[in-house]
Design a protein around this motif. Structure first.
Motif, PDB file in Angstrom:
ATOM      1  N   GLU A 193      24.437  16.571  34.169  1.00 41.42           N
ATOM      2  CA  GLU A 193      25.166  15.486  34.826  1.00 41.42           C
ATOM      3  C   GLU A 193      26.600  15.403  34.315  1.00 41.42           C
ATOM      4  O   GLU A 193      27.545  15.260  35.089  1.00 41.42           O
ATOM      5  N   GLU A 194      26.776  15.490  32.990  1.00 44.73           N
ATOM      6  CA  GLU A 194      28.118  15.445  32.400  1.00 44.73           C
ATOM      7  C   GLU A 194      28.950  16.650  32.827  1.00 44.73           C
ATOM      8  O   GLU A 194      30.128  16.515  33.174  1.00 44.73           O
ATOM      9  N   TRP A 225      36.302  13.554  30.309  1.00 43.19           N
ATOM     10  CA  TRP A 225      37.508  13.455  31.132  1.00 43.19           C
ATOM     11  C   TRP A 225      38.509  14.530  30.705  1.00 43.19           C
ATOM     12  O   TRP A 225      39.114  15.197  31.541  1.00 43.19           O
ATOM     13  N   ALA A 271      33.092   7.912  32.471  1.00 44.89           N
ATOM     14  CA  ALA A 271      32.549   9.024  31.686  1.00 44.89           C
ATOM     15  C   ALA A 271      33.159   8.949  30.293  1.00 44.89           C
ATOM     16  O   ALA A 271      34.131   8.233  30.066  1.00 44.89           O
ATOM     17  N   ARG A 309      37.404  17.914  31.879  1.00 42.94           N
ATOM     18  CA  ARG A 309      37.677  18.085  33.306  1.00 42.94           C
ATOM     19  C   ARG A 309      39.132  18.519  33.515  1.00 42.94           C
ATOM     20  O   ARG A 309      39.415  19.438  34.282  1.00 42.94           O
ATOM     21  N   VAL A 352      30.205  16.314  36.341  1.00 38.98           N
ATOM     22  CA  VAL A 352      31.374  15.435  36.416  1.00 38.98           C
ATOM     23  C   VAL A 352      32.623  16.204  36.000  1.00 38.98           C
ATOM     24  O   VAL A 352      33.657  16.122  36.652  1.00 38.98           O
ATOM     25  N   ASP A 405      33.567  18.539  38.644  1.00 42.22           N
ATOM     26  CA  ASP A 405      33.762  17.841  39.913  1.00 42.22           C
ATOM     27  C   ASP A 405      32.919  18.458  41.028  1.00 42.22           C
ATOM     28  O   ASP A 405      33.421  18.843  42.083  1.00 42.22           O
TER      29      ASP A 405
END
Length: 182
Positions: A150-151, A79, A74, A82, A154, A157
């Motif tokens: 979609e992002e 990241w 990604a 997240r 991610v 999670d």
């Protein structure tokens, strides 16, 4: 005529950190992404700048310590988002009964412009206060941070379907709450 040095990519900076423990390279990554990370956290904490700064600091500490875990699948910013959301959720677990204040939407900022809802700022802030933290995060990531579903899935999670459910529920809750506003 000498050409200007090219700005290194995130991947190049990450490589320098991992191979040479280049702290300047990590500092450049922080400088490059701190505004977006702090903005996300500011919205999630209801505009609490001090708390957002503390959480951002924790986010970048965790990122530095866990940089070897970044696989490059990604975007680096995703990241970091997240990690920031995990830091926020872990802080939130300790205070489940006290929902954070709604995100502050500043003039000229990338607030939450929901295309099918016409909202007054004050009413939106009050309505956002009623959302669960994951619903708020789903909205902030998809609308304010402009991530794709979609992002955002991610980052949080979760499966894309779950992310879409969070967004749909949040929008419906906002719609119902705002319909009650005189």
């Amino acid at each position: 005529m000498a050409s200007l040095p090219e700005t290194p990519t995130d991947a190049e900076l990450i490589t320098r950190v991992l191979l040479r423990d280049d702290r300047r390279a990590f500092g450049e990554l922080v400088a490059r992404h701190q505004t977006a990370v702090r903005g996300l956290l500011r919205r999630l904490t209801g505009g609490d700048l001090a708390q957002a700064d503390d959480l951002a600091q924790e986010t970048f500490l965790r990122a530095y310590r866990g940089l070897r875990g970044y696989r490059g699948g990604a975007k680096f910013s995703s990241w970091l988002y997240r990690i920031a959301c995990n830091v926020f959720f872990s802080r939130d677990r300790g205070s489940r009964d006290a929902l954070p204040e709604p995100p502050a939407l500043e003039a000229g900022s990338a607030g939450l412009a929901l295309p099918d809802l016409v909202l007054e700022r004050h009413d939106l802030e009050k309505a956002l206060a009623l959302l669960k933290p994951r619903e708020r995060a789903a909205l902030v990531l998809t609308y304010a941070n402009e991530l794709t579903h979609e992002e955002a899935a991610v980052v949080l999670d979760c499966p894309v379907g779950t992310l879409k459910t969070h967004v749909a529920r949040a929008k419906e809750k906002l719609r119902r709450q705002l319909e009650e506003v005189p």
